[in-house]
Design an enzyme around this catalytic site. Structure first.
Site, PDB file in Angstrom:
ATOM      1  N   ARG A  45       0.790  -1.190   0.000  1.00 52.26           N
ATOM      2  CA  ARG A  45       0.000   0.000   0.000  1.00 52.26           C
ATOM      3  C   ARG A  45       0.842   1.268   0.000  1.00 52.26           C
ATOM      4  O   ARG A  45       0.380   2.347  -0.341  1.00 52.26           O
ATOM      5  CB  ARG A  45      -0.872  -0.012   1.268  1.00 52.26           C
ATOM      6  CG  ARG A  45      -2.001  -1.057   1.190  1.00 52.26           C
ATOM      7  CD  ARG A  45      -2.726  -1.183   2.505  1.00 52.26           C
ATOM      8  NE  ARG A  45      -2.113  -2.252   3.279  1.00 52.26           N
ATOM      9  CZ  ARG A  45      -2.658  -2.757   4.372  1.00 52.26           C
ATOM     10  NH1 ARG A  45      -3.777  -2.276   4.844  1.00 52.26           N
ATOM     11  NH2 ARG A  45      -2.078  -3.746   5.023  1.00 52.26           N
ATOM     12  N   GLU A 101       7.371   2.193  -6.342  1.00 53.72           N
ATOM     13  CA  GLU A 101       7.478   1.774  -4.937  1.00 53.72           C
ATOM     14  C   GLU A 101       7.764   2.975  -4.046  1.00 53.72           C
ATOM     15  O   GLU A 101       8.344   3.964  -4.497  1.00 53.72           O
ATOM     16  CB  GLU A 101       8.649   0.785  -4.787  1.00 53.72           C
ATOM     17  CG  GLU A 101       8.242  -0.656  -4.620  1.00 53.72           C
ATOM     18  CD  GLU A 101       7.623  -0.979  -3.264  1.00 53.72           C
ATOM     19  OE1 GLU A 101       7.049  -0.085  -2.617  1.00 53.72           O
ATOM     20  OE2 GLU A 101       7.712  -2.141  -2.855  1.00 53.72           O
ATOM     21  N   ASP A 102       7.380   2.872  -2.782  1.00 52.80           N
ATOM     22  CA  ASP A 102       7.733   3.942  -1.846  1.00 52.80           C
ATOM     23  C   ASP A 102       9.169   3.806  -1.354  1.00 52.80           C
ATOM     24  O   ASP A 102       9.883   4.785  -1.240  1.00 52.80           O
ATOM     25  CB  ASP A 102       6.741   3.993  -0.670  1.00 52.80           C
ATOM     26  CG  ASP A 102       6.614   2.665   0.051  1.00 52.80           C
ATOM     27  OD1 ASP A 102       6.990   1.632  -0.541  1.00 52.80           O
ATOM     28  OD2 ASP A 102       6.138   2.649   1.197  1.00 52.80           O
ATOM     29  N   ASP A 105      14.266  -1.418   0.596  1.00 50.14           N
ATOM     30  CA  ASP A 105      14.983  -1.622   1.850  1.00 50.14           C
ATOM     31  C   ASP A 105      15.939  -2.816   1.656  1.00 50.14           C
ATOM     32  O   ASP A 105      17.026  -2.655   1.113  1.00 50.14           O
ATOM     33  CB  ASP A 105      13.891  -1.907   2.903  1.00 50.14           C
ATOM     34  CG  ASP A 105      14.302  -1.566   4.306  1.00 50.14           C
ATOM     35  OD1 ASP A 105      15.460  -1.819   4.638  1.00 50.14           O
ATOM     36  OD2 ASP A 105      13.469  -1.066   5.073  1.00 50.14           O
ATOM     37  N   SER A 106      15.493  -4.016   2.041  1.00 48.35           N
ATOM     38  CA  SER A 106      16.321  -5.204   1.785  1.00 48.35           C
ATOM     39  C   SER A 106      16.409  -5.475   0.279  1.00 48.35           C
ATOM     40  O   SER A 106      17.378  -6.075  -0.191  1.00 48.35           O
ATOM     41  CB  SER A 106      15.728  -6.428   2.482  1.00 48.35           C
ATOM     42  OG  SER A 106      14.510  -6.799   1.870  1.00 48.35           O
ATOM     43  N   GLY A 107      15.381  -5.072  -0.445  1.00 45.57           N
ATOM     44  CA  GLY A 107      15.327  -5.329  -1.892  1.00 45.57           C
ATOM     45  C   GLY A 107      14.507  -6.558  -2.243  1.00 45.57           C
ATOM     46  O   GLY A 107      14.216  -6.812  -3.411  1.00 45.57           O
ATOM     47  N   THR A 109      11.326  -7.343  -1.828  1.00 45.02           N
ATOM     48  CA  THR A 109      10.014  -7.119  -2.454  1.00 45.02           C
ATOM     49  C   THR A 109      10.175  -6.856  -3.944  1.00 45.02           C
ATOM     50  O   THR A 109       9.565  -7.542  -4.782  1.00 45.02           O
ATOM     51  CB  THR A 109       9.294  -5.927  -1.776  1.00 45.02           C
ATOM     52  OG1 THR A 109       9.187  -6.200  -0.383  1.00 45.02           O
ATOM     53  CG2 THR A 109       7.920  -5.703  -2.378  1.00 45.02           C
ATOM     54  N   ASP A 161       3.952   3.608   6.655  1.00 46.06           N
ATOM     55  CA  ASP A 161       3.166   3.549   7.891  1.00 46.06           C
ATOM     56  C   ASP A 161       3.985   3.215   9.119  1.00 46.06           C
ATOM     57  O   ASP A 161       5.107   2.705   9.037  1.00 46.06           O
ATOM     58  CB  ASP A 161       2.076   2.483   7.740  1.00 46.06           C
ATOM     59  CG  ASP A 161       2.664   1.076   7.746  1.00 46.06           C
ATOM     60  OD1 ASP A 161       3.534   0.799   6.890  1.00 46.06           O
ATOM     61  OD2 ASP A 161       2.281   0.270   8.612  1.00 46.06           O
ATOM     62  N   ARG A 167       0.186   7.217   7.224  1.00 42.56           N
ATOM     63  CA  ARG A 167       0.536   7.198   5.792  1.00 42.56           C
ATOM     64  C   ARG A 167       0.157   8.512   5.111  1.00 42.56           C
ATOM     65  O   ARG A 167       0.654   8.842   4.057  1.00 42.56           O
ATOM     66  CB  ARG A 167      -0.215   6.072   5.072  1.00 42.56           C
ATOM     67  CG  ARG A 167       0.193   4.656   5.470  1.00 42.56           C
ATOM     68  CD  ARG A 167      -0.520   3.671   4.553  1.00 42.56           C
ATOM     69  NE  ARG A 167      -0.498   2.298   5.038  1.00 42.56           N
ATOM     70  CZ  ARG A 167       0.445   1.408   4.750  1.00 42.56           C
ATOM     71  NH1 ARG A 167       1.472   1.760   3.997  1.00 42.56           N
ATOM     72  NH2 ARG A 167       0.379   0.181   5.200  1.00 42.56           N
TER      73      ARG A 167
HETATM   74  C1  PRP Z   1       7.333  -1.923   2.468  1.00 39.78           C
HETATM   75  C2  PRP Z   1       7.515  -1.047   1.251  1.00 39.78           C
HETATM   76  C3  PRP Z   1       8.092  -1.997   0.234  1.00 39.78           C
HETATM   77  C4  PRP Z   1       8.866  -2.980   1.068  1.00 39.78           C
HETATM   78  C5  PRP Z   1      10.321  -2.665   0.989  1.00 39.78           C
HETATM   79  O1  PRP Z   1       6.106  -2.563   2.366  1.00 39.78           O
HETATM   80  O2  PRP Z   1       6.297  -0.484   0.824  1.00 39.78           O
HETATM   81  O3  PRP Z   1       7.086  -2.651  -0.504  1.00 39.78           O
HETATM   82  O4  PRP Z   1       8.396  -2.852   2.416  1.00 39.78           O
HETATM   83  O5  PRP Z   1      11.063  -3.540   1.771  1.00 39.78           O
HETATM   84  P1  PRP Z   1      12.118  -4.581   1.214  1.00 39.78           P
HETATM   85  O6  PRP Z   1      12.979  -3.869   0.215  1.00 39.78           O
HETATM   86  O7  PRP Z   1      12.884  -4.958   2.461  1.00 39.78           O
HETATM   87  O8  PRP Z   1      11.379  -5.747   0.636  1.00 39.78           O
HETATM   88  P2  PRP Z   1       5.338  -3.170   3.605  1.00 39.78           P
HETATM   89  O9  PRP Z   1       5.549  -4.642   3.657  1.00 39.78           O
HETATM   90  O10 PRP Z   1       5.662  -2.412   4.846  1.00 39.78           O
HETATM   91  O11 PRP Z   1       3.821  -2.987   3.186  1.00 39.78           O
HETATM   92  P3  PRP Z   1       3.001  -1.641   2.874  1.00 39.78           P
HETATM   93  O12 PRP Z   1       3.528  -1.075   1.596  1.00 39.78           O
HETATM   94  O13 PRP Z   1       1.603  -2.124   2.759  1.00 39.78           O
HETATM   95  O14 PRP Z   1       3.209  -0.708   4.039  1.00 39.78           O
END
Ligand code: PRP
Length: 184
Positions: A45, A101-102, A105-107, A109, A161, A167
């Site tokens: 989201r 994407e917002d 982080d780890s990459g 997703t 969030d 958000r």
């Molecule tokens: C967050 C963000 C990315 C992901 C990045 O989503 O929106 O999709 O984490 O992290 P990564 O690079 O470590 O994979 P989250 O799971 O918090 O869900 P949301 O977008 O619904 O808040």
């Protein structure tokens, strides 16, 4: 819920700076996708705020779709595979797909989503992230467009969030975890 001012540490990216950078990204994307079949895919989201502001800054015709994946808060395998919880409505075969994407982080997703979407044969597949937190990277991912590189701090606002709240804030801020009480 707690008033965010009680635990806000610092505003990392203020509203004006955010909007200025998003406008720049929109210009860049519009230039790069001139004459192409641009299809934006927002990962729910967190990416929603960014998507809606970004698309208003993109001057070339484009379409949008959404997908959601399970990430934090659910079991993530050591391989970093994430689970698709909401799939796209439309096929992407032959389209110039840009993932929105917002934060990366780890990459995991983005890497998982890219792996999945490649199997559907888009004409091209690129990534646009508002925030990049490179210190946390565990898997290498190509970031074609990036708004801001940020330090390894807990951030919220503008789509991101804290326990699903905040958000809506128009800026990106860091959390003072000692002052944040999720149950308050
Ligand atoms: C967050 C963000 C990315 C992901 C990045 O989503 O929106 O999709 O984490 O992290 P990564 O690079 O470590 O994979 P989250 O799971 O918090 O869900 P949301 O977008 O619904 O808040």
């Amino acid at each position: 819920m707690q008033d965010y001012r009680e635990f806000l540490d610092e505003i990392l990216v203020d509203e004006e700076t955010l909007q200025r950078r998003i406008a720049e990204l929109g210009i860049q994307i519009s230039r790069d996708y001139q004459g192409k079949s641009l299809h934006l895919i927002c990962i729910l989201r967190g990416g929603v705020m960014f998507l809606t502001d970004l698309m208003r800054r993109i001057s070339v015709p484009h379409t949008v779709d959404f997908m959601a994946v399970s990430s934090y808060g659910s079991a993530r395998q050591s391989t970093g595979q994430v689970r698709i919880t909401l799939d796209l409505k439309d096929e992407i075969h032959g389209l110039d797909v840009l993932l929105v994407e917002d934060i990366v982080d780890s990459g995991y997703t983005i890497a998982s989503v890219l792996d999945l979407l490649r199997t559907r044969h888009p004409l091209s597949l690129r990534v646009c992230t508002l925030l990049d937190k490179p210190k946390r990277r565990e898997v290498s991912v190509p970031l074609d467009y990036c708004g801001f590189v940020i330090p390894n701090k807990f951030v919220f606002g503008y789509g991101l969030d804290l326990d699903e709240y905040y958000r809506n804030l128009p800026f990106i801020a860091t959390v003072n975890l000692k002052k944040y009480h999720p149950q308050a």
